[in-house]
Design an enzyme around this catalytic site. Structure first.
Site, PDB file in Angstrom:
ATOM      1  CD  GLU A 150      37.651  39.149  40.156  1.00  0.00           C
ATOM      2  OE1 GLU A 150      38.800  38.855  40.742  1.00  0.00           O
ATOM      3  OE2 GLU A 150      36.669  38.859  40.917  1.00  0.00           O
ATOM      4  CD  GLU A 155      43.941  36.757  41.572  1.00  0.00           C
ATOM      5  OE1 GLU A 155      43.870  36.862  42.530  1.00  0.00           O
ATOM      6  OE2 GLU A 155      43.063  36.209  40.731  1.00  0.00           O
TER       7      GLU A 155
END
Length: 216
Positions: A150, A155
């Site tokens: 990932e 974020e």
């Protein structure tokens, strides 16, 4: 890449590695995929698909919201992709259909290994939101997370950061240790808050390293 709500999946620990800050020689990139969202409509079905439901079938991070493909949650308007989390009743509960949101992806439509991936994003500032622009390995359906790997480009959330910080990360699986690992590559503070306007979030990725940037 795709957009959606993303939490820190599973249990993981930081590596504590010192970031490599060596200047990178200029690279000329060739554009191989883009979406400028220039038609007011649902997202282009030739480029995007959806995760729907609560993620109980092997994906998701215990989010409260029901992911849908409704235009109330995901639509294109005035040159922007708009992803909306909504709790119209004002009484917002965990997995009781009171909260809906959107989570879209290019899985099965497009994948890439190495290059530059970027998006211009204005994140939400609402309490408890966790917006993200991120990638999973295209073998996810075969090996699951974290073996798929990932890369989190953007974020922004209100558990480990705030409206002034972008958090970028990489997750992978350590076969020798038998566990997932995580290296936070960047948690950078900005003034004014990143939620006040659009900013360019990107990763430049090759076989040696991933370099994360906000507004270059």
């Amino acid at each position: 890449g795709g957009g959606g709500s993303d939490g820190t999946p599973g249990s993981s620990g930081g590596s504590g590695a010192t970031p490599d800050t060596t200047p990178t020689p200029a690279i000329t990139f060739e554009l191989v995929w883009a979406d400028e969202f220039d038609e007011n409509s649902p997202p282009n079905a030739g480029k995007w698909t959806y995760d729907t439901g609560y993620g109980d079938s092997g994906w998701g991070n215990k989010e409260w919201q029901l992911y849908t493909s409704s235009e109330d949650n995901v639509h294109v308007e005035n040159g922007n992709l708009v992803i909306t989390a909504d709790c119209p009743s004002g009484s917002c509960g965990d997995k009781d259909d009171s909260i809906t949101s959107g989570r879209i992806k290019t899985q099965g439509k497009f994948s890439i290994k190495h290059g530059k991936v970027q998006a211009r994003i204005k994140p939400p500032s609402g309490s408890q939101t966790w917006s993200a622009f991120w990638m999973l390995g295209d073998n996810f359906d075969l090996v699951g997370w974290p073996r798929s790997g990932e890369i989190d480009i953007m974020e922004m959330h209100y558990k480990y950061s705030d409206t002034t910080k972008n958090q970028s990360a990489m997750h992978w699986y350590d076969d020798n240790a038998g566990e997932s690992t995580m290296d936070y590559a960047a948690t950078l503070p900005f003034t004014p808050p990143l939620t006040d306007d659009f900013h360019l979030y990107e990763v430049e990725w090759d076989e040696n390293r991933a370099i994360f940037r906000v507004d270059d």
